[in-house]
Scaffold this motif. Structure first.
Motif, short mmCIF file in Angstrom:
data_model
loop_
_atom_site.label_atom_id
_atom_site.label_comp_id
_atom_site.label_asym_id
_atom_site.label_seq_id
_atom_site.Cartn_x
_atom_site.Cartn_y
_atom_site.Cartn_z
N MET A 1 45.50 3.27 -33.55
CA MET A 1 44.95 4.23 -32.76
C MET A 1 43.97 4.90 -33.31
O MET A 1 42.50 5.16 -32.59
N ASN B 1 55.06 9.68 -37.42
CA ASN B 1 54.45 9.89 -36.69
C ASN B 1 52.94 9.36 -37.05
O ASN B 1 52.45 9.01 -35.54
N PHE C 1 46.46 15.71 -33.77
CA PHE C 1 47.95 15.07 -34.16
C PHE C 1 48.30 14.96 -35.56
O PHE C 1 49.07 15.80 -35.94
N ALA D 1 56.53 8.59 -26.63
CA ALA D 1 55.20 8.15 -25.22
C ALA D 1 54.52 7.36 -26.25
O ALA D 1 54.45 6.86 -28.11
N GLN D 2 53.84 5.75 -25.86
CA GLN D 2 53.14 5.26 -26.14
C GLN D 2 51.71 6.25 -26.70
O GLN D 2 51.56 5.80 -28.30
N ALA D 3 50.79 6.59 -26.44
CA ALA D 3 50.24 6.60 -26.50
C ALA D 3 49.38 8.03 -27.73
O ALA D 3 49.08 8.90 -28.71
N ASN D 4 51.40 8.71 -27.72
CA ASN D 4 51.44 9.96 -28.44
C ASN D 4 50.79 10.42 -28.26
O ASN D 4 50.32 11.64 -29.30
N LYS E 1 52.42 5.82 -36.80
CA LYS E 1 52.09 5.02 -35.69
C LYS E 1 50.87 5.82 -34.95
O LYS E 1 50.47 4.76 -34.53
N ARG E 2 50.02 6.46 -36.02
CA ARG E 2 48.99 7.00 -34.99
C ARG E 2 47.42 6.32 -35.75
O ARG E 2 46.92 5.77 -35.24
N HIS F 1 44.13 12.01 -31.63
CA HIS F 1 44.78 11.28 -32.55
C HIS F 1 44.88 12.37 -34.30
O HIS F 1 45.62 12.31 -34.21
#
Lengths: 234, 234
Positions: B113, B106, B195, A231-234, B109-110, B192
């Protein structure tokens, strides 16, 4: 000679049948675990949540059994090419289902943390999750059907559904963050819900991985490249 | 006859050596990916974060190569008992390292964000994560050393460290939730970070899984039962 060969082939088919039966059993337990974990979450039912955690051991035990069977089959039958690939695929699919079971267990573990002590504020935002849970459980169910039927087209359709699950996740992520901003007393509980949503999204990714393996096993080709569903927002 | 047997044994040892070399290569990339992802996070370096995401394909490619090699070795050498177990263990360890790489990806990727657009509020709480990242990367490094050396005692020590990582995670979880309560404008970014912390905790769990496999391969026994390391707060 021919009859001895036939005998070996038949024994091998039985082995494969047994591997597939174990996978189907694991898959059934994993699907049930997702549904029960989500029900426990919805109802704040910690007894049911504990049951999900306990039952995960059954999934692990079947995976261990399958692994032993794989070693035995390889040692006894020395399978070649396609047969060997089918066995390795079974090993990999079992490992993925075991992880799906772990995600369900992880959701169950969060139930007491989300519902908190009796008398604490109940968080109504829990209600946005069950539909996502159902979508994830259905993907697991259908990918196991596709595996049993060696149905490549069904496998393709499952991968398409993972995009819907990812969108669902992104929308839930935003909703939960908004909820946190507006209800700062419940941030800790809602943080656990974020992880629940993430676990469901990961279950979808894993169902997709299995679908890709089913497609490969059925067609001998890799499924057309797609951005591996996260997913985009993860 | 003896010389033909020796020849087969030697060829098999070379195969095993090649499997171990591939695992060690994957492990090195995974360890680097964790370190780079954490550096990118600390510095808000999105170029480095993208590099981590790109390089993850190398890890996936080596896993695919290893899988093909496993199939070839089994088909050619029809290994028995211990040898077969070693090959299956290599397959499983490679799958775990691939997942560790995914966790690092992962985290990468954050990064955009978490750091957001230029000029957005920077969140200083990022600074509590690198020490946890180092602990996780060290566990990955050391478990690969233990694998190379078939060192059961080193494997036991790695499992003990997973408890420290879990405690770290629990503490960071609480800190981040407190930070969210006090800084509601940054809730999405801090979510985020939650996570990221969870990904690091999972990396530790996976290093522990590898340690258990190393122990089993070295001793033939399962490591004494321990509550499979998952942090309390999750």
């Amino acid at each position: 000679m021919a009859s001895s060969h036939e005998h070996t082939v038949k024994a091998f088919d039985q082995d494969i049948g047994q591997l597939r039966a174990l996978i189907s059993q694991m898959g059934g337990l994993a699907e049930q675990a997702i549904e029960d974990a989500m029900l426990a979450l919805q109802r704040g039912d910690t007894a049911l949540a504990n049951e999900v955690r306990q039952k995960d051991k059954q999934i692990d035990a079947i995976e261990a059994e399958l692994e032993k069977l794989v070693v035995r089959v390889i040692a006894l039958r020395a399978p070649m090419a396609d047969d060997l690939r089918e066995i390795i695929a079974a090993l990999k699919i079992a490992a993925v289902i075991e992880r799906i079971g772990d995600y369900a267990k992880n959701i169950a573990k969060r139930v007491p943390m989300i519902h908190g002590e009796a008398g604490e504020e109940r968080i109504d935002v829990v209600s946005i999750l069950p539909a996502m849970g159902q979508l994830a459980a259905d993907m697991v169910h259908d990918v196991l059907d596709a595996y049993s039927a060696r149905d490549a087209q069904a496998a393709v359709r499952i991968c398409a559904r993972d995009n819907a699950l990812d969108d669902f996740y992104d929308s839930i992520f935003r909703t939960l963050v908004t909820y946190m901003v507006e209800n700062s007393r419940t941030i800790s509980q809602v943080a656990h819900l974020l992880f629940v949503a993430k676990n469901l999204e990961r279950i979808g990714d894993h169902a997709t991985n299995v679908a890709e393996m089913v497609y490969f096993a059925a067609t001998g080709d890799y499924m057309a490249e797609r951005e591996t569903g996260e997913a985009q927002a993860n």
